[in-house]
Scaffold this active site. Structure first.
Site, PDB file in Angstrom:
ATOM      1  N   ASP A 159       0.854  -1.210   0.000  1.00  0.00           N
ATOM      2  CA  ASP A 159       0.000   0.000   0.000  1.00  0.00           C
ATOM      3  C   ASP A 159       0.882   1.250   0.000  1.00  0.00           C
ATOM      4  O   ASP A 159       0.649   2.199  -0.758  1.00  0.00           O
ATOM      5  CB  ASP A 159      -0.899   0.052   1.237  1.00  0.00           C
ATOM      6  CG  ASP A 159      -2.001  -0.999   1.253  1.00  0.00           C
ATOM      7  OD1 ASP A 159      -1.690  -2.192   1.442  1.00  0.00           O
ATOM      8  OD2 ASP A 159      -3.171  -0.630   1.062  1.00  0.00           O
TER       9      ASP A 159
ATOM     10  N   THR B 118      -7.668  -3.591   0.120  1.00  0.00           N
ATOM     11  CA  THR B 118      -6.506  -4.275   0.724  1.00  0.00           C
ATOM     12  C   THR B 118      -6.903  -5.662   1.234  1.00  0.00           C
ATOM     13  O   THR B 118      -6.110  -6.612   1.157  1.00  0.00           O
ATOM     14  CB  THR B 118      -5.924  -3.417   1.876  1.00  0.00           C
ATOM     15  OG1 THR B 118      -5.618  -2.128   1.350  1.00  0.00           O
ATOM     16  CG2 THR B 118      -4.656  -4.025   2.443  1.00  0.00           C
TER      17      THR B 118
ATOM     18  N   ASP C 160      -6.844  -0.176  -3.330  1.00  0.00           N
ATOM     19  CA  ASP C 160      -8.244  -0.193  -2.918  1.00  0.00           C
ATOM     20  C   ASP C 160      -8.642  -1.658  -2.821  1.00  0.00           C
ATOM     21  O   ASP C 160      -8.410  -2.429  -3.761  1.00  0.00           O
ATOM     22  CB  ASP C 160      -9.086   0.537  -3.966  1.00  0.00           C
ATOM     23  CG  ASP C 160     -10.541   0.586  -3.576  1.00  0.00           C
ATOM     24  OD1 ASP C 160     -10.835   0.646  -2.365  1.00  0.00           O
ATOM     25  OD2 ASP C 160     -11.389   0.568  -4.483  1.00  0.00           O
TER      26      ASP C 160
ATOM     27  N   ASP D 114      -6.124   6.051  -4.026  1.00  0.00           N
ATOM     28  CA  ASP D 114      -6.128   4.861  -3.167  1.00  0.00           C
ATOM     29  C   ASP D 114      -5.077   3.903  -3.723  1.00  0.00           C
ATOM     30  O   ASP D 114      -5.268   3.291  -4.772  1.00  0.00           O
ATOM     31  CB  ASP D 114      -7.511   4.201  -3.140  1.00  0.00           C
ATOM     32  CG  ASP D 114      -7.628   3.248  -1.953  1.00  0.00           C
ATOM     33  OD1 ASP D 114      -6.578   2.838  -1.422  1.00  0.00           O
ATOM     34  OD2 ASP D 114      -8.758   2.918  -1.574  1.00  0.00           O
TER      35      ASP D 114
ATOM     36  N   SER E 219     -13.313  -3.894  -4.011  1.00  0.00           N
ATOM     37  CA  SER E 219     -12.660  -2.692  -4.571  1.00  0.00           C
ATOM     38  C   SER E 219     -13.399  -2.035  -5.724  1.00  0.00           C
ATOM     39  O   SER E 219     -14.508  -2.434  -6.092  1.00  0.00           O
ATOM     40  CB  SER E 219     -11.228  -3.037  -5.014  1.00  0.00           C
ATOM     41  OG  SER E 219     -11.233  -3.649  -6.292  1.00  0.00           O
TER      42      SER E 219
HETATM   43  P1  AMP Z   1     -15.002  -2.774  -1.059  1.00  0.00           P
HETATM   44  O1  AMP Z   1     -13.894  -3.688  -1.445  1.00  0.00           O
HETATM   45  O2  AMP Z   1     -15.852  -2.308  -2.193  1.00  0.00           O
HETATM   46  O3  AMP Z   1     -15.827  -3.308   0.070  1.00  0.00           O
HETATM   47  O4  AMP Z   1     -14.371  -1.422  -0.586  1.00  0.00           O
HETATM   48  C1  AMP Z   1     -13.137  -1.312   0.039  1.00  0.00           C
HETATM   49  C2  AMP Z   1     -13.122  -0.006   0.790  1.00  0.00           C
HETATM   50  O5  AMP Z   1     -14.118  -0.023   1.799  1.00  0.00           O
HETATM   51  C3  AMP Z   1     -11.856   0.272   1.527  1.00  0.00           C
HETATM   52  O6  AMP Z   1     -10.945   0.956   0.704  1.00  0.00           O
HETATM   53  C4  AMP Z   1     -12.297   1.130   2.698  1.00  0.00           C
HETATM   54  O7  AMP Z   1     -11.981   2.498   2.500  1.00  0.00           O
HETATM   55  C5  AMP Z   1     -13.791   1.002   2.710  1.00  0.00           C
HETATM   56  N1  AMP Z   1     -14.345   0.693   4.022  1.00  0.00           N
HETATM   57  C6  AMP Z   1     -13.680   0.332   5.147  1.00  0.00           C
HETATM   58  N2  AMP Z   1     -14.563   0.203   6.180  1.00  0.00           N
HETATM   59  C7  AMP Z   1     -15.793   0.465   5.687  1.00  0.00           C
HETATM   60  C8  AMP Z   1     -17.104   0.520   6.254  1.00  0.00           C
HETATM   61  N3  AMP Z   1     -17.335   0.232   7.547  1.00  0.00           N
HETATM   62  N4  AMP Z   1     -18.129   0.865   5.441  1.00  0.00           N
HETATM   63  C9  AMP Z   1     -17.930   1.126   4.137  1.00  0.00           C
HETATM   64  N5  AMP Z   1     -16.716   1.101   3.544  1.00  0.00           N
HETATM   65  C10 AMP Z   1     -15.657   0.779   4.304  1.00  0.00           C
HETATM   66 MG    MG Z   2     -10.054   1.884  -0.629  1.00  0.00          MG
END
Ligand code: AMP
Ligand code: MG
Length: 317
Positions: free
Chosen positions: A44, A125, A123, A120, A232
């Site tokens: 990252d 991780t 994105d 990011d 992501s």
């Molecule tokens: P995804 O893979 O679409 O679920 O999104 C990943 C992103 O979700 C990460 O880069 C975080 O910034 C974000 N994230 C972390 N915690 C939360 C949360 N509680 N609600 C929504 N998004 C989150």
């Molecule tokens: Mg992210």
């Protein structure tokens, strides 16, 4: 495309490719803990150093808002970890760099111009650590409007081979090019209008959204094309490339505010491919409130054609 954006996108694409190469080179990443218990890896930080270096060298006036900061890096990885990142960055760029270079790039905030890079470096991780999807994301905002984006997706196949870079924006169109090299081809959202054929995407991580609400909306709107959960902004890439019609991201909890680096690149790319992005109330995403989308509730991304029917299903509930 407008001349200033063309040069900018050439530089950002090169940086995103180098950042993807670093992520791939890391192979089996070690999980470090950030405050707030979100995971982070040396990759990252290495990816962010490469991306912000490109801003520093080529576009010193541009502001930068990025996910990681070196204070957490010192706490999580120490001096040895930073030296390891400097080696990884040097290898990906093909030139030597020091720990001080890396820390300086990671903490870059940029100049005072109208343009902002929303970055990011990895994105998803959690997906990266699981061996699933992740994206290297750079969104370009001009006075808060997403005008361009680049999404490096090393584990995604958008209809060619695995590993793709999507780039473009509303005034440019959107192109996909293999990460391994090769020519770019234009992509566009799907033309599906029928609910029964509409394919839905959501997060893998249940805690990042509200899977029960996604299921309810699918049932209410009778969306029949299936629901696939991927990590992501690869979800934005899939909608832009016509591989799904809907990406629905309800808020995980009342007080959650989406972060701009999780959406800026994706919004520019989906809009550039002919799609539409709003929050769950149908309001445009407002990127003028700092690092979060403070004025918006959730995110709805579609091919445009099925947007209103999903909004209607959200209103009925
Ligand atoms: P995804 O893979 O679409 O679920 O999104 C990943 C992103 O979700 C990460 O880069 C975080 O910034 C974000 N994230 C972390 N915690 C939360 C949360 N509680 N609600 C929504 N998004 C989150
Ligand atoms: Mg992210």
């Amino acid at each position: 495309m407008p001349a200033p954006l063309s040069g900018l996108l050439t530089s950002v694409r090169a940086a995103v490719r180098a950042a993807c190469a670093l992520c791939i080179a890391v192979g089996d990443p070690e999980r470090l803990e950030k405050q707030g218990r979100e995971p982070v890896t040396l990759a990252d930080y290495g990816s962010q150093a490469i991306l912000l270096r490109a801003a520093a060298l080529g576009f010193p006036e541009d502001r930068v808002v990025a996910e990681e900061g070196s204070a957490q890096l010192f706490a999580a990885a120490g001096a040895d970890g930073i030296a390891e990142i400097a080696d990884l960055v040097g290898a990906a760029l093909g030139e030597q760099c020091t720990s001080d270079d890396v820390v300086g790039w990671i903490d870059r905030e940029g100049g005072t111009g109208s343009r902002t890079w929303a970055v990011d470096p990895i994105d998803g991780t959690k997906g990266f650590l699981r061996g699933d999807q992740f994206a290297v994301a750079v969104g370009i905002l001009d006075d808060g409007v997403p005008v361009a984006g680049v999404l490096g997706c090393p584990r995604f196949d958008a209809g060619g081979s695995t590993g793709v870079v999507l780039w473009g924006g509303p005034s440019i169109g959107v192109f996909a090019e293999p990460l391994a090299g090769g020519s770019a081809s234009r992509v566009a959202v799907s033309e599906v209008t029928e609910p029964e054929a509409t394919r839905v995407l959501g997060s893998v991580e249940a805690a990042h959204g509200d899977p029960a609400l996604v299921r309810e909306v699918i049932d209410r709107a009778r969306l029949g094309g299936g629901w696939v959960r991927i990590d992501s902004q690869v979800k934005y890439a899939a909608v832009a490339a016509g591989m799904a019609e809907v990406y629905l991201r309800p808020r995980s909890r009342e007080d959650w505010r989406e972060r701009i680096w999780d959406h800026a690149a994706g919004v520019a790319i989906v809009e550039g491919a002919g799609g539409r992005v709003t929050d769950l109330d149908g309001k445009p995403l407002d990127f003028t409130f700092g690092p979060t989308l403070a004025q918006n509730r959730g995110v709805l991304v579609t091919n445009g054609r099925v947007h209103d029917l999903v909004l209607e299903a959200l209103r009925v509930g």
